[in-house]
Design a protein around this motif. Structure first.
Motif, mmCIF file in Angstrom:
data_model
loop_
_atom_site.group_PDB
_atom_site.id
_atom_site.type_symbol
_atom_site.label_atom_id
_atom_site.label_comp_id
_atom_site.label_asym_id
_atom_site.label_seq_id
_atom_site.Cartn_x
_atom_site.Cartn_y
_atom_site.Cartn_z
ATOM 1 N N ALA A 81 -125.071 31.704 45.163
ATOM 2 C CA ALA A 81 -125.052 32.616 46.664
ATOM 3 C C ALA A 81 -125.563 31.727 47.582
ATOM 4 C CB ALA A 81 -125.514 33.901 46.199
ATOM 5 N N LEU A 82 -124.927 31.663 48.733
ATOM 6 C CA LEU A 82 -125.378 30.810 49.705
ATOM 7 C C LEU A 82 -126.212 31.218 50.778
ATOM 8 C CD1 LEU A 82 -122.271 28.606 50.098
ATOM 9 C CD2 LEU A 82 -124.278 28.135 48.852
ATOM 10 N N GLY A 83 -126.503 32.920 50.760
ATOM 11 C CA GLY A 83 -127.397 33.656 51.750
ATOM 12 C C GLY A 83 -128.704 33.337 51.519
ATOM 13 N N SER A 84 -129.321 33.524 52.562
ATOM 14 C CA SER A 84 -130.992 33.669 52.515
ATOM 15 C C SER A 84 -131.432 34.833 52.650
ATOM 16 C CB SER A 84 -131.576 32.500 53.588
ATOM 17 O OG SER A 84 -130.896 31.186 53.597
ATOM 18 N N ASP A 85 -131.331 35.722 51.572
ATOM 19 C CA ASP A 85 -131.814 36.953 51.739
ATOM 20 C C ASP A 85 -131.941 37.368 50.064
ATOM 21 O OD1 ASP A 85 -129.276 38.362 50.358
ATOM 22 O OD2 ASP A 85 -128.384 37.192 52.024
ATOM 23 N N GLU A 86 -132.771 38.342 49.934
ATOM 24 C CA GLU A 86 -132.843 38.735 48.580
ATOM 25 C C GLU A 86 -131.896 38.816 47.499
ATOM 26 O OE1 GLU A 86 -134.963 39.122 45.398
ATOM 27 O OE2 GLU A 86 -136.063 38.732 47.426
ATOM 28 N N GLY A 87 -130.773 39.394 47.928
ATOM 29 C CA GLY A 87 -129.724 39.639 46.971
ATOM 30 C C GLY A 87 -129.043 38.181 46.814
ATOM 31 N N SER A 88 -129.015 37.403 47.483
ATOM 32 C CA SER A 88 -128.737 35.797 47.153
ATOM 33 C C SER A 88 -129.585 35.168 46.372
ATOM 34 C CB SER A 88 -128.484 35.096 48.453
ATOM 35 O OG SER A 88 -127.360 35.707 49.207
ATOM 36 N N TRP A 89 -130.678 35.414 46.532
ATOM 37 C CA TRP A 89 -131.973 34.508 45.879
ATOM 38 C C TRP A 89 -131.966 35.178 44.465
ATOM 39 C CZ3 TRP A 89 -135.786 35.846 50.343
ATOM 40 C CH2 TRP A 89 -135.514 34.888 51.502
ATOM 41 N N ALA A 90 -131.738 36.590 44.163
ATOM 42 C CA ALA A 90 -131.645 37.042 42.763
ATOM 43 C C ALA A 90 -130.739 36.509 42.130
ATOM 44 C CB ALA A 90 -131.513 38.791 43.090
ATOM 45 N N GLN A 91 -129.385 36.352 42.728
ATOM 46 C CA GLN A 91 -128.275 35.810 41.843
ATOM 47 C C GLN A 91 -128.546 34.234 41.629
ATOM 48 O OE1 GLN A 91 -124.430 36.302 43.431
ATOM 49 N NE2 GLN A 91 -125.310 37.907 44.879
ATOM 50 N N ASN A 92 -129.322 33.625 42.403
ATOM 51 C CA ASN A 92 -129.702 32.243 41.970
ATOM 52 C C ASN A 92 -130.597 31.977 41.103
ATOM 53 O OD1 ASN A 92 -127.618 31.175 43.706
ATOM 54 N ND2 ASN A 92 -128.893 31.271 45.443
ATOM 55 N N ARG A 93 -131.598 32.987 40.575
ATOM 56 C CA ARG A 93 -132.543 32.933 39.841
ATOM 57 C C ARG A 93 -132.128 33.046 38.412
ATOM 58 N NH1 ARG A 93 -135.625 36.046 43.839
ATOM 59 N NH2 ARG A 93 -135.160 37.840 42.602
ATOM 60 N N ARG A 94 -131.695 32.191 37.875
ATOM 61 C CA ARG A 94 -130.902 32.350 36.614
ATOM 62 C C ARG A 94 -131.030 31.092 35.509
ATOM 63 N NH1 ARG A 94 -127.843 29.832 40.216
ATOM 64 N NH2 ARG A 94 -125.971 28.519 39.526
ATOM 65 N N ALA A 95 -130.605 31.462 34.212
ATOM 66 C CA ALA A 95 -130.292 30.429 33.302
ATOM 67 C C ALA A 95 -128.881 30.755 32.812
ATOM 68 C CB ALA A 95 -131.369 30.530 31.928
ATOM 69 N N VAL A 96 -128.016 29.625 32.798
ATOM 70 C CA VAL A 96 -126.635 29.674 32.320
ATOM 71 C C VAL A 96 -126.452 28.758 31.120
ATOM 72 C CG1 VAL A 96 -124.238 29.304 33.305
ATOM 73 C CG2 VAL A 96 -126.027 30.046 34.798
ATOM 74 N N THR A 97 -125.643 29.616 30.110
ATOM 75 C CA THR A 97 -125.406 28.798 28.816
ATOM 76 C C THR A 97 -123.966 28.409 28.855
ATOM 77 O OG1 THR A 97 -126.677 30.311 27.561
ATOM 78 C CG2 THR A 97 -125.293 29.141 26.483
ATOM 79 N N ILE A 98 -123.854 27.072 28.718
ATOM 80 C CA ILE A 98 -122.390 26.416 28.707
ATOM 81 C C ILE A 98 -122.051 25.905 27.538
ATOM 82 C CG2 ILE A 98 -121.218 24.583 30.015
ATOM 83 C CD1 ILE A 98 -122.059 26.573 31.850
ATOM 84 N N VAL A 99 -120.843 26.257 26.982
ATOM 85 C CA VAL A 99 -120.463 25.638 25.604
ATOM 86 C C VAL A 99 -119.954 24.250 25.869
ATOM 87 C CG1 VAL A 99 -118.804 25.818 23.934
ATOM 88 C CG2 VAL A 99 -119.912 27.704 24.674
ATOM 89 N N ILE A 100 -120.242 23.169 25.054
ATOM 90 C CA ILE A 100 -119.723 21.727 25.220
ATOM 91 C C ILE A 100 -118.681 21.568 24.493
ATOM 92 C CG2 ILE A 100 -120.341 19.443 25.220
ATOM 93 C CD1 ILE A 100 -123.540 20.471 25.445
ATOM 94 N N SER A 101 -117.682 21.438 25.046
ATOM 95 C CA SER A 101 -116.380 21.261 24.279
ATOM 96 C C SER A 101 -116.066 19.754 24.206
ATOM 97 C CB SER A 101 -115.121 21.661 25.187
ATOM 98 O OG SER A 101 -115.282 23.080 25.389
#
Length: 168
Positions: free
Chosen positions: A148-168
């Motif tokens: 999320a490219l915004g500079s607001d709490e909604g965007s910041w909340a989306q960017n605070r994450r951990a993402v699991t990626i399956v390696i193919s």
């Protein structure tokens, strides 16, 4: 005489290049639509069991979220990671990478360290659920790959994450 020589040279050049025309290549048929690893049979929708697409279809989410400056696993994240652990237990040879991400606030160094703590928290949770830690690699992107490219709490909340990626 010069004109005759020039005409002969031009005629010879035309005759020489006329034999060098290339033939059009025939159009090849399209390649196979999907690839199948030995022993895997696609299910009804064409998704191969144990693949990245199967992972995304089978789990609650590939992403867990964090509060500001936090890396602890809350109850919602536990539920998501439990669904990931169940899928990973079903396919014990599939490796994954867990990416740690942060919002845009803070220094680059701080966010890289926080992203590392987030990805390792998710890895440790999966390991506690019986998933071999040797199958799990972690990487921190800090604030470098926001979704999320915004500079607001909604965007910041989306960017605070951990993402699991399956390696193919």
């Amino acid at each position: 005489m010069a004109r005759l020589t020039t005409t002969i040279i031009i005629a010879a050049a035309i005759v020489t290049t006329a034999g060098c025309t290339t033939k059009r290549k025939e159009a090849l048929p399209p390649g196979p639509v999907g690839t199948t690893a030995p022993g895997y049979q696609p299910v009804g929708d064409g998704i191969i069991p144990g693949s990245a697409a199967d992972f995304l279809r089978s789990i609650t989410s590939d992403t867990i979220r964090f509060a500001l400056d936090q890396y602890d696993i809350d109850s919602e994240a536990r539920a998501t990671l439990d669904s990931q652990a169940a899928w990973l237990a079903k396919y014990p040879n599939v490796p994954v990478t867990i990416e740690g991400h942060c919002d845009e606030r803070g220094t680059r160094e701080y966010n890289l360290a926080l992203g590392d703590r987030r990805s390792n928290a998710a890895k440790n949770y999966l390991a506690a659920r019986g998933i071999s830690p040797t199958r799990i690699t972690t990487i921190s992107y800090g604030k470098e790959r926001p979704i999320a490219l915004g500079s607001d709490e909604g965007s910041w909340a989306q960017n605070r994450r951990a993402v699991t990626i399956v390696i193919s």
